[in-house]
Write an enzyme that holds these catalytic residues in place. Structure first.
Site, short mmCIF file in Angstrom:
data_model
loop_
_atom_site.label_atom_id
_atom_site.label_comp_id
_atom_site.label_asym_id
_atom_site.label_seq_id
_atom_site.Cartn_x
_atom_site.Cartn_y
_atom_site.Cartn_z
N GLU A 1 42.75 31.69 28.13
CA GLU A 1 42.78 31.19 29.50
C GLU A 1 42.13 29.81 29.58
OE1 GLU A 1 42.83 34.25 32.94
OE2 GLU A 1 40.80 33.44 32.93
N GLU B 1 44.50 27.38 28.29
CA GLU B 1 45.57 27.17 29.27
C GLU B 1 45.11 26.23 30.38
OE1 GLU B 1 46.93 30.76 31.18
OE2 GLU B 1 48.42 29.69 32.39
N CYS C 1 43.01 38.33 35.39
CA CYS C 1 42.43 39.55 34.82
C CYS C 1 42.56 40.74 35.74
CB CYS C 1 40.94 39.38 34.55
SG CYS C 1 40.54 37.87 33.74
N SER D 1 47.39 32.20 35.96
CA SER D 1 47.34 32.10 34.50
C SER D 1 48.32 33.11 33.91
CB SER D 1 45.92 32.42 34.03
OG SER D 1 45.95 32.77 32.66
N LYS E 1 44.58 49.36 37.21
CA LYS E 1 44.88 49.24 35.78
C LYS E 1 45.93 50.28 35.36
CE LYS E 1 41.89 45.95 34.56
NZ LYS E 1 42.34 44.62 34.10
N GLU F 1 49.05 48.71 36.27
CA GLU F 1 49.26 47.59 35.36
C GLU F 1 49.80 48.07 34.02
OE1 GLU F 1 45.76 45.76 33.77
OE2 GLU F 1 46.61 43.76 33.82
N GLU G 1 56.52 44.27 32.19
CA GLU G 1 56.20 42.98 31.54
C GLU G 1 55.15 43.16 30.46
OE1 GLU G 1 55.66 43.41 34.94
OE2 GLU G 1 57.70 42.83 35.46
N CYS H 1 34.70 44.07 39.13
CA CYS H 1 35.08 45.36 38.54
C CYS H 1 33.95 46.38 38.61
CB CYS H 1 35.45 45.18 37.08
SG CYS H 1 36.59 43.84 36.84
#
Lengths: 575, 164, 658
Positions: free
Chosen positions: A278, A281, A298, A318, A357, A360, A365, A502
Site C-alpha cells: 500500500e 502504491e 483493509c 487502494s 470479513k 469479504e 474477486e 477493528c
C-alpha cells in the site's frame, strides 16, 4: 452543584445530570435496556423507572435530569413491581429458547429475568412471529428475539449513519427490519456488526462458520491453518474474566494448536506486507499523478460502503487486499510451494474481530484458481465457543509463539487493529522509502484517539503530505463530499468502519463496558512499543518473501496475488 | 417517475416526506415499491426510514386497493350500536377480512376509527357514499348494487372494445 | 361594496402591503368612516342576512350533514328552484351540530325570521319550497325552530331542550354563517379580539388576560393554555412555532372537525392571537387527512386571511408577522401527543419522546413550540374580545368557560353540545340529550374516549370539570361523550377501547406495546366460552390473567412513555370500579348479562314459532342447525359458534338469545 437524595443517600450531582448517572455515582445500579451512553435518551424501555417524590407516575431515570432537593427511590416496592412487570412483558413476547440460544448466559433480558426472579409465565399470549433473515454472508437477524430497545437502529442510523435498518410498522407489529422486510444481503447494510455489539439479546448475531472449521479440522486430507487478527489478542481475555486490556497472544496460539490447527500464523505478518504494497502504491500515485487521495482498503465494511454508496469514487481505493486475504493468498501460493503442499488442500481460517470479513472471504474477486484466499472466518466470539467445546481451559494455558515464516511481525502491524494504526504504520514506511531515513517520531498523536475525523500533515522531502483518519463509517460522509466537490486536500485517508477500529469490531466480545475500546487499544500500542522492530520494512520474513517470490512491492506477481478489484454495488443492488 | 410530485418540494427536506408520500398515494392509490427508493433519494434519508414512515401511518398502503373501498366506522358510537356485527357481515359477504381486498380486486374493506357521523351510527362509507343506521340485513343488497354496477361497467367496456 | 377591502382610508385602501391598523374596527363600525358609513352599514346588514331582496335558503353542509344527504338536497333544491322558476339565493353554512335532526335547511324571506327545517329528504323539497317560497307560509310538517321569537307554529331555537342549557362560545357561528366567507365572519364580530390584542395589548397582557380567564387546554390534560405561551415567550429564540393540533383521532369525537368545517376563521383568529402572545412567527395546523372538507375550508380561510393582511407580514400594521401552513396528518392517534405530533411534522414516525425538554423550550426542530388543540384556540378571541372577567364568570372554581362534547350513542338527541363547565353529567344526558331512546335503561356514559372511563348512574351528578371527572375515574379528554344503555356490555366496551389502543400504540415503550396487548388478551378471554380443545389450560390462563389485570393496569399507567399509554388502562380500571359484578358474571358464570359477548350466548329455537323454512340452517356456517323442512328446527349447542347469523336470518323471530 445540585443536592438530592437517592434512597435516602445524599448525592451531589452536576446540573443537567440524569438521575441514572447520579445514582451510579453513589454506587446505585439502575437497570437499563434502551439507554446508550452519549446519545440522547429515547425513553423506550421504561426498565430504568424510579420513584420521584411528587411525580404522578414513575420516572425514567435515564431521561430525567436531577434537580435540587429531589427525593428519589430506585428500589421501592412500586418500582420493583413495575420493573418486574416490564421484564415479564418482554419475556412473554420472546422465544423460550435460552438453552439453545447463542447468547445464552450473555443476554441482558436473561439477566433481568434472573434479577427480578421471574418464575412463571403470568401474561401468556400471542408472540410475534418473524422469519430469521439468513440472507447475508456475515450476519443473521432474528426479529422474534428483538425486544425493540432500538439500540441497533440508533447505532446504524446515528453512529454509523448507514441506515440499513429502522423501526417499521407500529404497536405490537413493530419490527426492526430492512425496507420491505427484504434480506440484509440486498439492503444498505455494510455488515459491520456494530448492531450485534449493542443488541441485548440474540436478535442480531454473526453467521457462524464454526461447522465448516470443525469439519476441516476433522478432515485428515486438509492442511488446516489459522491466522489471528491483531485485535483478537487484545480482547479475547475478556471472555475469560481477565481484566480489560489483557494481552493473551501466547495462550491464544497454544489454544489454537490444541484445537488441531496444523499451523498458527499471525495476520500481522500480512499487515506488514500490506504496508509494503500500500505504501508503494501511495508513493506511486503521488509521483505519477495517480488518483488522490488514496483510501486504505483493509476494512471490508468500508469497501462495501463505498461500493454501495459512492461507486464513482472507487478509483480512490487502494487495490491492496486486506491483510488476512493477503495472508491467505500467500499461504496458498508462496507457502504452499515452499512446503510442497497442494494449495487446494490448504484450509485457511481467519480469527477476526469482524463480521464483514466473512462476507469479504466470499467475494469472487478474492479468489485464485477457483479457490478462496480464505476459507472460513471465525469471530472472536465463535473462537471462544470452539475453545469451550474442546475443553480448553484458556486461563491456564501456557504461552507459545506463532509459526513462521508467516508469523513474524513488527510493531507497525500490531497497531492495524486500532483507528489510525494503518496510517501510522504506512507513514513510517513511506517516509523511509521516500527519504531513505527512518521517521524518528513513531507516535503520531494527531491520528490516535477516539475522534471522528483525525488529520495530520507530515513533511517528507520538503513536500507536505496531508493525511486523514476516519474513525467510524458515520464520519466518512464529509470526507467523501469534499472529494466529490474537489475540495479535498488529503493525499491518503484511512477509513475504518467501526468506531475505534477493528479493536471494536462487530465480532468482538459483547458487553457494554464503555472503557473497553481504550483499554484494548492500549494493548496494541504496548505491543508496538515493546516490539524489536517497529517498521514494516524491517520485517525479515517480509523482506525474504520479496527476495524469494514477489521480487518487489507492486511487481506483476504481487499485483496478481496481493491486489484486488471492486464492484459497483449500487448498480448491482438496483437490479 | 414521480418528478411531477417532486418539483413541488425542495430537495433534501425531510419535513415534506409525509406530504410527498400522500401525493404519490393520491396518484397511484398506493405506494409502489420503487417510490420508496426514489423518495429516499429525493428527501436524502435512508430507504429504511421512508419505509418506516410509510408503515407507521394508517393512511399509507403498500398494495393497491380494490375498485370499491368500503370503510366501516368503528367509532365508539357505532360500536355501541353494533358496528362489529356489520363488519362481520361484510366480511362474510365478501369472504375477506378487514384490510383485505377481494380476489377480483373489486372490494376492499377498511375500518376507520371514526367517520364522525355518530348521529347516524352505525355507518359505513362506500367510495364517497354514506350508509347510515345500517343493519346487517341490508348488507347483501348494498354489495349486490355495487357488483351490478361493476358488471354494467364491464359490459360497457366490452361493447366499446368490440366496437373498436 | 364588494368586500371590506373596499373601505377607503385617508391614505388609501387596506392591503397586505399597506396594512391599516384600524381596519377591523372600520369594518363593522360605519361611523368611523364618514362618507362611506351607509355603504358599510348596508354591507354589514347584507352579510348578516338582515337585508336582502331574494329569499335565502341556507343549507348545512358539514361532513355530518353531507353524510345524511345534504349534497343531494342541495342539488334537488337547485333543480326545484328552476322548475318552479323561483329566484332565491342559496347559502352553504356549516353544521348546527344537532345530528339527530340532520339534514337542516333554513329559509329566510326578506323581512321575515329565519326558520329552520329539519330531517329534510329529497322528497320534501318540492313541498317545502312551494309552501315557503310561493305560498310564503311556514312548512309546518318539517319546521324545527326559528331564530326569531317563538310563535304558535315554531319555537325559538334556544328554547328547544337540546339548545336550552347550552352556552355557545366556540360554536356560536356554527351552522349560522357561511364558513367560507371572511366578510361574514367579520360582520359577525370576528377578528375583534385580534384587533384588540394587536392594537391595545402587549404579548404580556394577552398572556395575562388568558391566564386570568382560566382557559385550560381542551385537548385532554387541561394545562393552562397561556402558561405554555408564557414559557415559550420567555425563551430567547429567533424562531418559534405555534401548532394547532387538529388531528382529532378519538373514536366518537368530532368537535374539532365541526369548528374546522363550520367556523374555521375563529380557529385562525385564536391562533394569530396566541402566536402574538408567545412570539411565534410560524404556525402549522396539523389536521387529519381524513377530514378533506375541513382541509379544503382551512385552505380557503388561510388564503383569505393572507389576502386581508391578517396573516403574513406586519399584520394590521402592528409589526407582527405570522405565517400559517397546513400539515396533513396521515392517520396515527398517537400524534395527538405533543412530541409525537412534532415528530410527524418533522417527517418522522410519530413516536413520542421523553420530556423534558418540553416543547415550549425545545420543540419543533428544537425551537420553542406551543401546541394547543382546535377548541382551545377557538376560545381565545372571545376571551380577548369580551375580557377575562366575563369568561371566568362561566364555569367552576378550577375549570372556566365551556366545553364542547360530541354526544352520541344510545341517546335521543345526539350531536354537538357546548355546555358551561360545572353542568352535571346527568343534565347533559337527560336534559340536553333527552335520555335513552326506546324506553331502555341508562347504563353508563363514556367520557374522554380511549383515555377516559365509563361512568354509571351513581355519579351522574358529577359536575363537568377537569378535577371532578378525574376523581370519578374518567377525564375531560377531547370531548367524546358516548351514552350506553342496558344493551351495552361493559366488558365488551373495555375490549373495544383496548383494541383501539393496541392498533394505535406506536410501539415504542414496552408497557404500552406489550402491556395493553396482554390486557386485551385477558379481557378477550373473559368474553370466550369454554375452550373447545379443553385440557383446562385455557381456563387456568383465564384466571391467572384476571388475577394480574389490575396490577398490569397500574404498571402501564405508571410507566408508559406518553399519555396514550398512561391512560390506556382507564376504560378497564373504571369498568372494574363501577361494573365489577358484570365482570364477575363474565369471569365466574361465563355469562354476558347485556347479551353482547357472542361466545357467551346461547341461541335457542322456539319450536312453537319455527315454521321450518330452513333459512337459518342455510345461513349457518357450521351446520349446527338441524331439522326437516316444515318442521321445527333445533340448534346443536356444541357446534354453535354464536355467530348470530341464524338470529338475523329468521323471519319468524323464533330464535332467542340468552
Amino acid at each position: 452543584m445540585i443536592e438530592l437524595k437517592i434512597n435516602n443517600i445524599n448525592v451531589k450531582a452536576e446540573e443537567g445530570m440524569t438521575i441514572l448517572d447520579a445514582a451510579k455515582s453513589v454506587g446505585i445500579h439502575v437497570p437499563t435496556l434502551c439507554h446508550m451512553k452519549d446519545l440522547f435518551p429515547t425513553g423506550a424501555c421504561r426498565i430504568c423507572v424510579v420513584e420521584v417524590e411528587g411525580m404522578r407516575g414513575l420516572t425514567p431515570s435515564c431521561a430525567y435530569p436531577v434537580s435540587d432537593g429531589m427525593k428519589v427511590q430506585t428500589n421501592s416496592p412500586r418500582v420493583r413491581q413495575a420493573r418486574k412487570t416490564i421484564v415479564e412483558l418482554l419475556v412473554e413476547n420472546h422465544p423460550d429458547d435460552c438453552l439453545i440460544c447463542v447468547r445464552n448466559k450473555n443476554c441482558e433480558l436473561q439477566d433481568l429475568s434472573e434479577q427480578y426472579s421471574l418464575r412463571e409465565h403470568r401474561f401468556v399470549g400471542e408472540k410475534k412471529d418473524h422469519a430469521i433473515d439468513i440472507s447475508s454472508a456475515s450476519m443473521e437477524r432474528d426479529p422474534a428475539k428483538c425486544i425493540l430497545c432500538g439500540r441497533c437502529v440508533r447505532t446504524c442510523n446515528e453512529i454509523q449513519k448507514v441506515g440499513a435498518i429502522d423501526f417499521t410498522n407500529r404497536g405490537f407489529s413493530s419490527n426492526v427490519t430492512t425496507p420491505f422486510n427484504k434480506g440484509l444481503n440486498v439492503s444498505d447494510c455494510i455488515l459491520c456488526g456494530q448492531c450485534i455489539l449493542v443488541c441485548p439479546t440474540a436478535a442480531l448475531r454473526e453467521k457462524s462458520h464454526s461447522k465448516e472449521v470443525i469439519s476441516a479440522l476433522n478432515d485428515k486430507n486438509k492442511f488446516t491453518v489459522v491466522q489471528i487478527a491483531p485485535a483478537v489478542r487484545a480482547s479475547i481475555g475478556e471472555e475469560y474474566n481477565l481484566p480489560l486490556g489483557t494481552n493473551v497472544t501466547g495462550q491464544l496460539v497454544t489454544g489454537l494448536r490444541r484445537l488441531g490447527f496444523k499451523k498458527v500464523f499471525d495476520t500481522n505478518f500480512a499487515a506488514d506486507l500490506t504496508i509494503m504494497e500500500e505504501g508503494t502504491e501511495l508513493i506511486g500515485r503521488i509521483k505519477n499523478g495517480g488518483k488522490l487521495p488514496m483510501f486504505t482498503s483493509c476494512c471490508p465494511g468500508w469497501v462495501k460502503y463505498i461500493e454501495q454508496n459512492r461507486p464513482q469514487l472507487l478509483d480512490h481505493l487502494s487495490t491492496c487486499k486486506s491483510p488476512h486475504e493477503m495472508e491467505g493468498a500467500v499461504l496458498k501460493s508462496y507457502y504452499a510451494k515452499k512446503m510442497g503442499l497442494t494449495p487446494a488442500d490448504i484450509f485457511v481460517v481467519s480469527i477476526m474481530p469482524c463480521t464483514v470479513k466473512k462476507f469479504e472471504s466470499d467475494r469472487a474477486e478474492l479468489m485464485n484458481d477457483k479457490m478462496q484466499d480464505v476459507d472460513a472466518v471465525l469471530t472472536t466470539r465463535e473462537l471462544v465457543r470452539l475453545f469451550k467445546m474442546a475443553g480448553i481451559d484458556f486461563n491456564d494455558l501456557p504461552e507459545d509463539s506463532f509459526d513462521n515464516p508467516l508469523g513474524e511481525s513488527t510493531g507497525a502491524a500490531a497497531i492495524f487493529g486500532t483507528s489510525g494504526g494503518v496510517m501510522e504504520a504506512a507513514l513510517r514506511t513511506a517516509y523511509f522509502k521516500l527519504t531513505g531515513n527512518e521517521l524518528e517520531n513513531l507516535q503520531l498523536n494527531d491520528i490516535r484517539g477516539n475522534v471522528g475525523v483525525k488529520e495530520s500533515t507530515i513533511n517528507i522531502n520538503g513536500t507536505d503530505i496531508k493525511v486523514a483518519v476516519v474513525n467510524g463509517i458515520g464520519n466518512v460522509g464529509i470526507v467523501l463530499d469534499q472529494i466529490e466537490s474537489g475540495k479535498s486536500e488529503y493525499h491518503f485517508i484511512e477509513v475504518m468502519a467501526c468506531p475505534g477500529g477493528c479493536i471494536n469490531g462487530g465480532g468482538q466480545p459483547i458487553h457494554q463496558k464503555s472503557e473497553k475500546v481504550m483499554k484494548r487499544v492500549k494493548v496494541l500500542y504496548e505491543i508496538d512499543e515493546n516490539a524489536k522492530n517497529r517498521r514494516s520494512h524491517e520485517n525479515e520474513s517480509v523482506k525474504k518473501i520479496y527476495n524469494e517470490f514477489f521480487g518487489e512491492p507492486n511487481s506483476y506477481k504481487a499485483h496478481d496475488i496481493l491486489h484486488t478489484t471492486y464492484v459497483n454495488r449500487k448498480e448491482l443492488l438496483k437490479k | 417517475m414521480h418528478d411531477n410530485i417532486f418539483e413541488k418540494y425542495p430537495k433534501n427536506d425531510r419535513s415534506n416526506l409525509i406530504a410527498i408520500l400522500q401525493d404519490i398515494q393520491d396518484e397511484f392509490g398506493y405506494l409502489p415499491e420503487n417510490a420508496i427508493s426514489e423518495v429516499s433519494e429525493f428527501v436524502g434519508i435512508p430507504q429504511c426510514s421512508v419505509y418506516g414512515v410509510a408503515t407507521f401511518y394508517n393512511q399509507f398502503r403498500l398494495i393497491p386497493l380494490g375498485k370499491n373501498v368500503i370503510r366501516v366506522c368503528r367509532g365508539t358510537a357505532c360500536h355501541v350500536k353494533n358496528s362489529a356485527n356489520i363488519l362481520t357481515a361484510l366480511e362474510a359477504e365478501l369472504e375477506i377480512k378487514a384490510g383485505e381486498t377481494t380476489r377480483d380486486k373489486l372490494f376492499t374493506i377498511e375500518t376507520v376509527a371514526c367517520i364522525g357521523a355518530c348521529s347516524i351510527a352505525p355507518v359505513i362509507n362506500i367510495n364517497d357514499e354514506y350508509y347510515g343506521r345500517i343493519t346487517v340485513k341490508e348488507i347483501p343488497k348494498i354489495i349486490k348494487k355495487y357488483k351490478n354496477e361493476m358488471k354494467k361497467e364491464n359490459a360497457f367496456e366490452k361493447i366499446e372494445e368490440s366496437a373498436e | 361594496m364588494k368586500s371590506f377591502l373596499d373601505i377607503k382610508f385617508k391614505d388609501g385602501l387596506h392591503t397586505p402591503e399597506s396594512p391599516k391598523e384600524e381596519f377591523i374596527a372600520h369594518c363593522t363600525d360605519g361611523a368611523l368612516t364618514p362618507g362611506q358609513e351607509n355603504e358599510i352599514n348596508e354591507f354589514n346588514k347584507r352579510l348578516k342576512y338582515e337585508l336582502h331582496e331574494k329569499p335565502i335558503i341556507f343549507i348545512g353542509m358539514d361532513t355530518s350533514s353531507l353524510a345524511s344527504g345534504a349534497n343531494k338536497i342541495k342539488e334537488e333544491i337547485i333543480k326545484e328552484l328552476e322548475i318552479q322558476k323561483i329566484d332565491a339565493q342559496i347559502v352553504e353554512t356549516g353544521g348546527i351540530g344537532f345530528g339527530t335532526f340532520e339534514p337542516f335547511v333554513d329559509i329566510k324571506l326578506p323581512g321575515k325570521d329565519r326558520i329552520i327545517y329539519s330531517q329534510i329528504s329529497v322528497k320534501d323539497i318540492h313541498e317545502l319550497l312551494k309552501s315557503t317560497l310561493i305560498k310564503k307560509e311556514i312548512y309546518v310538517k318539517k319546521a324545527f325552530a326559528t331564530y326569531g321569537e317563538t310563535n304558535e307554529v315554531v319555537t325559538n331555537i334556544n328554547e328547544i331542550p337540546f339548545f336550552k342549557e347550552q352556552l355557545r362560545i366556540v360554536l356560536e357561528n356554527c351552522g349560522i354563517i357561511n364558513p367560507e366567507s371572511i366578510d361574514e365572519y367579520i360582520a359577525a364580530g370576528g377578528f375583534k379580539g385580534l384587533d384588540k390584542a394587536l392594537r391595545l395589548m402587549t404579548p404580556e397582557t394577552v398572556v395575562k388576560e388568558v391566564l386570568d380567564a382560566g382557559l385550560r387546554g381542551r385537548g385532554g390534560g387541561g394545562f393552562p393554555a397561556a402558561k405554555k405561551w408564557e414559557l415559550a415567550y420567555n425563551q430567547k429564540s429567533e424562531i418559534k412555532y405555534l401548532i394547532c393540533n387538529a388531528d382529532e383521532g378519538d373514536p366518537g369525537a368530532f368537535m374539532d372537525r365541526s369548528v374546522l368545517e363550520s367556523d374555521p376563521f375563529k380557529l385562525v383568529e385564536g391562533m394569530i392571537i396566541a402566536a402574538y402572545a408567545m412570539g411565534a412567527s410560524y404556525g402549522y395546523i396539523y389536521c387529519r387527512a381524513e377530514y378533506p372538507l375541513a382541509i379544503a375550508r382551512l385552505q380557503k380561510t388561510i388564503k383569505q386571511c393572507n389576502d386581508y393582511g391578517l396573516l403574513g407580514k406586519n399584520i394590521l400594521n402592528s409589526g407582527f408577522n405570522f405565517e400559517l401552513k397546513i400539515k396533513k396528518g396521515a392517520g396515527a392517534f398517537v400524534c395527538g401527543e405533543e412530541t409525537a405530533l412534532i415528530a410527524s411534522i418533522e417527517g418522522k414516525r410519530g413516536m413520542p419522546k421523553p420530556r423534558p425538554p418540553y416543547p415550549s423550550i425545545s420543540g419543533l426542530w428544537a425551537k420553542p413550540t406551543v401546541i394547543n388543540n382546535v377548541e382551545t384556540f377557538a376560545n381565545v378571541s372571545a376571551i380577548i374580545n369580551r375580557g377575562s372577567k366575563w369568561y371566568s364568570s362561566i364555569g367552576t372554581e378550577t375549570s372556566k368557560g365551556t366545553k364542547v362534547f360530541a354526544l352520541s350513542g344510545k341517546i335521543e338527541n345526539s350531536g354537538l353540545v357546548e355546555v358551561p363547565m360545572g353542568i352535571t353529567l346527568g343534565e347533559v344526558v337527560f336534559n340536553i340529550g333527552g335520555g335513552i331512546p326506546d324506553g331502555k335503561k341508562f347504563k353508563a356514559v363514556q367520557i374522554g374516549g380511549p383515555s377516559g372511563g365509563c361512568l354509571p348512574k351513581s355519579v351522574m351528578d358529577t359536575p363537568v370539570d377537569y378535577e371532578s371527572l378525574k376523581t370519578v375515574g374518567a377525564m375531560m379528554g377531547s370531548g367524546g361523550f358516548v351514552v350506553m344503555d342496558e344493551d351495552t356490555c361493559m366488558v365488551d366496551v373495555a375490549k373495544y377501547f383496548l383494541t383501539f389502543i393496541q392498533n394505535e400504540s406506536c410501539g415504542k415503550c414496552v408497557p404500552c406495546r406489550e402491556g395493553t396487548k396482554r390486557m386485551l388478551e385477558i379481557i378477550e378471554r373473559l368474553t370466550r366460552n369454554y375452550s373447545k380443545n379443553g385440557e383446562g389450560k385455557d381456563d387456568l390462563l383465564r384466571f391467572k390473567g384476571v388475577l394480574y389485570l389490575e396490577r398490569l393496569g397500574n404498571v402501564i399507567r405508571d410507566t408508559s412513555l406518553c399519555g396514550l399509554g398512561q391512560s390506556a388502562p382507564n376504560p378497564v380500571m373504571s369498568g372494574l370500579r363501577y361494573f365489577r359484578t358484570e365482570y364477575e358474571e363474565h369471569i365466574y358464570d361465563r355469562n354476558c348479562p347485556a347479551g353482547v359477548c357472542k361466545e357467551l350466548l346461547t341461541y335457542k329455537i322456539d319450536p312453537e314459532l319455527c315454521n321450518g323454512c330452513g333459512l337459518c340452517s342455510m345461513k349457518c356456517g357450521v351446520n349446527a342447525i338441524l331439522g326437516e323442512k316444515k318442521h321445527a328446527h333445533y340448534i346443536i349447542e356444541d357446534k354453535c359458534i354464536k355467530c348470530g347469523m341464524c338470529y338475523e336470518a329468521c323471519r319468524k323471530n323464533a330464535i332467542s338469545v340468552n
